[in-house]
Design a protein around this motif. Structure first.
Motif, short mmCIF file in Angstrom:
data_model
loop_
_atom_site.label_atom_id
_atom_site.label_comp_id
_atom_site.label_asym_id
_atom_site.label_seq_id
_atom_site.Cartn_x
_atom_site.Cartn_y
_atom_site.Cartn_z
N PRO A 28 0.84 -1.20 0.00
CA PRO A 28 0.00 0.00 0.00
C PRO A 28 0.88 1.26 0.00
O PRO A 28 1.88 1.32 0.74
CB PRO A 28 -0.79 -0.11 1.30
CG PRO A 28 -0.50 -1.47 1.85
CD PRO A 28 0.81 -1.89 1.29
N LEU A 50 0.92 5.57 0.16
CA LEU A 50 0.22 6.81 0.47
C LEU A 50 1.16 7.96 0.14
O LEU A 50 2.22 8.10 0.76
CB LEU A 50 -0.18 6.83 1.95
CG LEU A 50 -1.22 7.87 2.39
CD1 LEU A 50 -2.54 7.64 1.67
CD2 LEU A 50 -1.42 7.81 3.90
N LEU A 75 3.53 1.93 3.18
CA LEU A 75 3.06 1.73 4.54
C LEU A 75 3.61 0.38 5.01
O LEU A 75 3.00 -0.67 4.82
CB LEU A 75 1.53 1.77 4.58
CG LEU A 75 0.92 3.06 4.00
CD1 LEU A 75 -0.62 2.99 4.03
CD2 LEU A 75 1.41 4.28 4.77
N ALA A 130 1.97 -2.86 6.54
CA ALA A 130 0.96 -3.55 5.75
C ALA A 130 1.53 -4.25 4.52
O ALA A 130 0.77 -4.84 3.75
CB ALA A 130 -0.13 -2.55 5.32
N SER A 145 -3.17 -7.46 4.05
CA SER A 145 -2.53 -6.14 3.99
C SER A 145 -3.51 -5.05 4.44
O SER A 145 -3.16 -4.17 5.25
CB SER A 145 -2.04 -5.87 2.57
OG SER A 145 -1.52 -4.56 2.45
N LEU A 146 -4.74 -5.10 3.93
CA LEU A 146 -5.74 -4.09 4.30
C LEU A 146 -6.07 -4.15 5.78
O LEU A 146 -6.30 -3.11 6.42
CB LEU A 146 -7.01 -4.30 3.47
CG LEU A 146 -6.91 -4.00 1.97
CD1 LEU A 146 -8.20 -4.40 1.27
CD2 LEU A 146 -6.61 -2.53 1.72
N LEU A 184 -4.36 -1.87 8.19
CA LEU A 184 -4.52 -0.44 7.97
C LEU A 184 -5.87 0.03 8.49
O LEU A 184 -6.81 -0.76 8.63
CB LEU A 184 -4.41 -0.11 6.48
CG LEU A 184 -3.07 -0.44 5.81
CD1 LEU A 184 -3.19 -0.28 4.30
CD2 LEU A 184 -1.96 0.45 6.35
N PRO A 185 -6.02 1.33 8.77
CA PRO A 185 -7.34 1.87 9.16
C PRO A 185 -8.37 1.62 8.06
O PRO A 185 -8.06 1.74 6.87
CB PRO A 185 -7.06 3.37 9.34
CG PRO A 185 -5.58 3.47 9.57
CD PRO A 185 -4.97 2.36 8.79
N LEU A 224 -8.89 3.89 4.97
CA LEU A 224 -8.05 3.86 3.78
C LEU A 224 -8.51 2.81 2.77
O LEU A 224 -8.08 2.83 1.61
CB LEU A 224 -6.60 3.56 4.17
CG LEU A 224 -5.81 4.66 4.88
CD1 LEU A 224 -4.43 4.14 5.28
CD2 LEU A 224 -5.68 5.89 4.01
N TRP A 225 -9.36 1.89 3.17
CA TRP A 225 -9.74 0.78 2.30
C TRP A 225 -10.36 1.23 0.98
O TRP A 225 -9.96 0.74 -0.08
CB TRP A 225 -10.70 -0.16 3.04
CG TRP A 225 -10.06 -1.01 4.09
CD1 TRP A 225 -8.94 -0.71 4.81
CD2 TRP A 225 -10.49 -2.29 4.53
NE1 TRP A 225 -8.65 -1.71 5.70
CE2 TRP A 225 -9.59 -2.70 5.55
CE3 TRP A 225 -11.55 -3.12 4.20
CZ2 TRP A 225 -9.72 -3.92 6.21
CZ3 TRP A 225 -11.69 -4.34 4.86
CH2 TRP A 225 -10.79 -4.73 5.85
N LEU A 233 -7.69 2.52 -1.48
CA LEU A 233 -6.76 1.48 -1.91
C LEU A 233 -7.44 0.49 -2.86
O LEU A 233 -6.88 0.11 -3.90
CB LEU A 233 -6.19 0.75 -0.70
CG LEU A 233 -5.22 1.55 0.19
CD1 LEU A 233 -4.98 0.84 1.51
CD2 LEU A 233 -3.90 1.79 -0.54
#
Length: 448
Positions: free
Chosen positions: A193, A195, A200, A203, A347-348, A351-352, A355-356, A359
């Motif tokens: 991922p 950003l 990140l 992840a 991976s997702l 993460l918060p 963000l899904w 992504l």
């Protein structure tokens, strides 16, 4: 010294050109960004990253492999293992032939050149330090930037890959705001991922299935069912690239290719059901590469029995789709790792949830395995089964997924981030390898 003060010496002259190298396990992608206007090679030169020896004991280094006419029993020595450069003796010989020898096709003067070099995520610090030492102490590049390969893809026009409708005056975000980058290459597959161009790290996920393992699995299947191909990995790799595909209905295709019990005649198996295909092996005299043909029932058997036939024919059936299936179901060969769709979800999950959506709507697949037919469609279907209903899933690949990372790195070389993150030879000598490692560890797109 003037009045007790030390005069500040002028810094080194800025590099006149930038050599961008995407140092893959199978191939090196290399090209230049030169001049004040940032002129870039339209496409990189793709160089086999290996030293090969044929059955006549003739050695080929890098691009010299193009001169080889007989790939039977050819042996390879590769400097990259599991995605990381572990044999600098071999890697240096390949780089020297490509960039530094008198007759090098892409002649380079390191003293006036900046090097932008890709690496895989989560590389070992000892390997990174060794690489930095080679670049500065062995070659003497004036400036250098080492970055994670997936991150460089953020420096492309991502929405153009998705063919997103937009007005001519739309401002293109470079680096892209949010991407889920899947790199499926020779050694392995990674999910990264990004950003604002920054990976990140918590992840990032890795699947130990790549082009090499897929080719080796096909080699084993062919050696059991047809001819002994254990020493013909180059030919099998060509076969894989020409004939294999990802199935959108694996169980259905497998059923069509089931031969049936003894005495049972299954029409789908006999006719090929649009799946079976014939592959004519190279003979190193009139054919230097294999040929894919439409399946002709009985052709392979007749060729083996004929005393005058000059063709060796393999009929590929479920091998065509069961081999790439390892990317989605590695447990088929006992590999205790999740398939690609599950890897993306892992991976997702790190993460918060906020963000899904971004992504999932911007999944870009690069690397040689992305060229398998139906790869993108299969991944999208499997992700739609796993993600919340309100999420939009978009999966795309660039026009040429093999050189995509290089194109992104070339754009990065012209971006302001390159000047901010690059390290000069003078800084390396002043601050040492540990300082360089810390600076590169900050990643791309971060204010320093």
């Amino acid at each position: 010294m003037v009045g007790g003060r030390k005069l500040k010496t002028a810094g080194p002259a800025p590099p006149s050109s930038t050599l961008v190298i995407d140092n893959g396990a199978d191939t090196i992608k290399a090209g230049f960004v030169t001049g004040d206007d940032g002129t870039t090679d339209k496409a990189p030169r793709v160089i086999p990253n290996c030293i090969a020896r044929d059955r006549h004991n003739k050695t080929y280094v890098g691009s010299e492999l193009e001169k080889c006419k007989d790939f039977g029993e050819i042996a390879f020595r590769r400097p990259v293992e599991k995605g990381f450069i572990v044999n600098w003796e071999a890697q240096k010989e390949i780089w020297d032939r490509a960039f530094f020898d008198d007759k090098a096709p892409q002649k380079c003067d390191p003293s006036t050149t900046r090097l932008v070099l890709t690496e895989q995520p989560n590389s070992l610090p000892a390997l990174q330090t060794h690489c930095d030492q080679i670049v500065f102490e062995e070659y003497g590049f004036s400036s250098y930037c080492r970055g994670i390969g997936p991150s460089f893809n953020a420096y492309q026009d991502i929405q153009a890959i998705f063919h997103t409708p937009r007005t001519p005056d739309t401002i293109i975000d470079i680096p892209a705001e949010v991407i889920l980058l899947i790199d499926s290459g020779y050694s392995h597959t990674t999910v990264t991922p990004l950003l604002q161009g920054r990976p990140l790290h918590p992840a990032i996920r890795r699947l130990d299935v790549g082009g090499k393992l897929i080719t080796n699995h096909l080699t084993r299947l062919l050696s059991v069912r047809h001819f002994d191909m254990r020493n013909e990995t180059y030919i099998v790799n060509e076969m894989k690239e020409a004939a294999c595909y990802v199935s959108l209905d694996f169980k259905g295709d497998l059923d069509k290719m089931w031969k049936g019990t003894r005495g049972e005649r299954r029409e789908d198996y006999a006719t090929g059901a649009g799946i079976a295909t014939d592959y004519v092996l190279p003979d190193s005299h009139t054919r230097f590469h294999g040929i894919v043909r439409d399946h002709e029932p009985g052709a392979a058997a007749r060729a083996r029995k004929s005393a005058v036939s000059t063709e060796d024919i393999l009929t590929l059936r479920n091998e065509r789709f069961s081999v790439p299936e390892l990317l989605f179901n590695p447990t088929d060969i006992g590999l205790r790792q999740p398939g690609l769709a599950d890897l993306v979800m892992q991976s997702l999950s790190a993460l918060p949830v906020g963000l899904w959506p971004g992504l999932l709507a911007n999944i870009v697949v690069v690397g040689g395995n992305a060229k398998f037919d139906n790869f993108i469609q299969r991944l999208q279907v499997e992700l739609l089964e796993r993600v919340p209903d309100e999420c939009v899933v978009r999966v795309a690949r660039p026009e040429d997924p093999i050189v995509s990372t290089w194109l992104g790195a070339a754009n990065f070389a012209k971006h302001e981030h390159a000047d901010r993150l690059a390290v000069t030879k003078q800084e390396y000598e002043e601050h040492g390898a540990a300082w360089v490692a810390r600076k590169f560890a900050l990643g791309l797109g971060v204010d320093t």
